[in-house]
Design a protein around this motif. Structure first.
Motif, PDB file in Angstrom:
ATOM      1  N   ALA A   1      -7.028 -17.143 -17.767  1.00 25.90           N
ATOM      2  CA  ALA A   1      -7.374 -18.511 -17.432  1.00 25.90           C
ATOM      3  C   ALA A   1      -6.786 -18.894 -16.287  1.00 25.90           C
ATOM      4  CB  ALA A   1      -7.160 -19.462 -18.565  1.00 25.90           C
ATOM      5  N   ARG A   2      -5.376 -18.741 -16.291  1.00 27.39           N
ATOM      6  CA  ARG A   2      -4.466 -19.259 -15.055  1.00 27.39           C
ATOM      7  C   ARG A   2      -4.708 -18.516 -13.754  1.00 27.39           C
ATOM      8  NH1 ARG A   2       0.513 -22.278 -16.253  1.00 27.39           N
ATOM      9  NH2 ARG A   2       0.381 -22.328 -13.947  1.00 27.39           N
TER      10      ARG A   2
ATOM     11  N   ARG B   1      -7.573 -17.338 -13.035  1.00 28.09           N
ATOM     12  CA  ARG B   1      -9.100 -17.746 -12.550  1.00 28.09           C
ATOM     13  C   ARG B   1      -8.892 -19.009 -11.794  1.00 28.09           C
ATOM     14  NH1 ARG B   1     -11.694 -16.998 -17.256  1.00 28.09           N
ATOM     15  NH2 ARG B   1     -12.552 -15.024 -16.761  1.00 28.09           N
ATOM     16  N   GLU B   2      -8.219 -19.848 -12.362  1.00 24.31           N
ATOM     17  CA  GLU B   2      -7.631 -21.143 -11.502  1.00 24.31           C
ATOM     18  C   GLU B   2      -7.214 -21.149 -10.505  1.00 24.31           C
ATOM     19  OE1 GLU B   2      -5.152 -23.570 -14.381  1.00 24.31           O
ATOM     20  OE2 GLU B   2      -6.704 -23.423 -15.889  1.00 24.31           O
TER      21      GLU B   2
ATOM     22  N   GLY C   1      -8.339 -19.513  -8.060  1.00 25.45           N
ATOM     23  CA  GLY C   1      -9.619 -19.642  -7.003  1.00 25.45           C
ATOM     24  C   GLY C   1      -9.801 -18.214  -6.278  1.00 25.45           C
TER      25      GLY C   1
END
Length: 129
Positions: free
Chosen positions: A47-48, A50-51, A53
């Motif tokens: 998730a990190r 993916r954040e 960008g």
């Protein structure tokens, strides 16, 4: 966690040599979620990543990055032959230009510990080719 950036930045700056020990070679979020690593933090790490960008995501899978060799860098990957997830990550880069894989007789992710304790030379190098 320093092997992935060492490989990436060594490629980007055109270093002569990079040595990576038990590297994570694919940090794409989808890969992390289906990773053979049994770590409970894998989902949160995916998730990190993916954040971060779209500007960062192209650099997550080193197989894609290193496929276009920079004409200079030799990449040396060191892994324990008995640690399947580590070997899988090393094999992700097998066959790419100037990538050399070295295997050691151990079963941990921390291959450097094995090298430092025994002064071991790599074994089974031919098994990767």
């Amino acid at each position: 966690g320093g092997s992935h950036p060492a490989l990436l930045f060594g490629h980007l700056i055109g270093a002569d040599w990079v040595h990576a020990f038990s590297p994570f070679t694919n940090l794409e979020p989808e890969h992390l979620l289906n990773s053979p690593w049994p770590f409970p933090w894998t989902g949160a790490f995916a998730a990190r990543v993916r954040e971060l960008g779209p500007a960062v995501l192209p650099y997550c899978n080193l197989k894609k990055v290193l496929a276009a060799w920079n004409g200079r860098t030799t990449f040396n990957l060191h892994a324990c032959s008995g640690n399947a997830p580590t070997v899988a990550h090393a094999l992700n880069l097998q066959g790419l230009p100037n990538v050399r894989l070295f295997s050691y007789p151990c079963d941990t992710h921390v291959v450097l510990r094995r090298i430092m304790r025994g002064g071991a030379l790599p074994l089974n190098y031919a098994a990767y080719h």
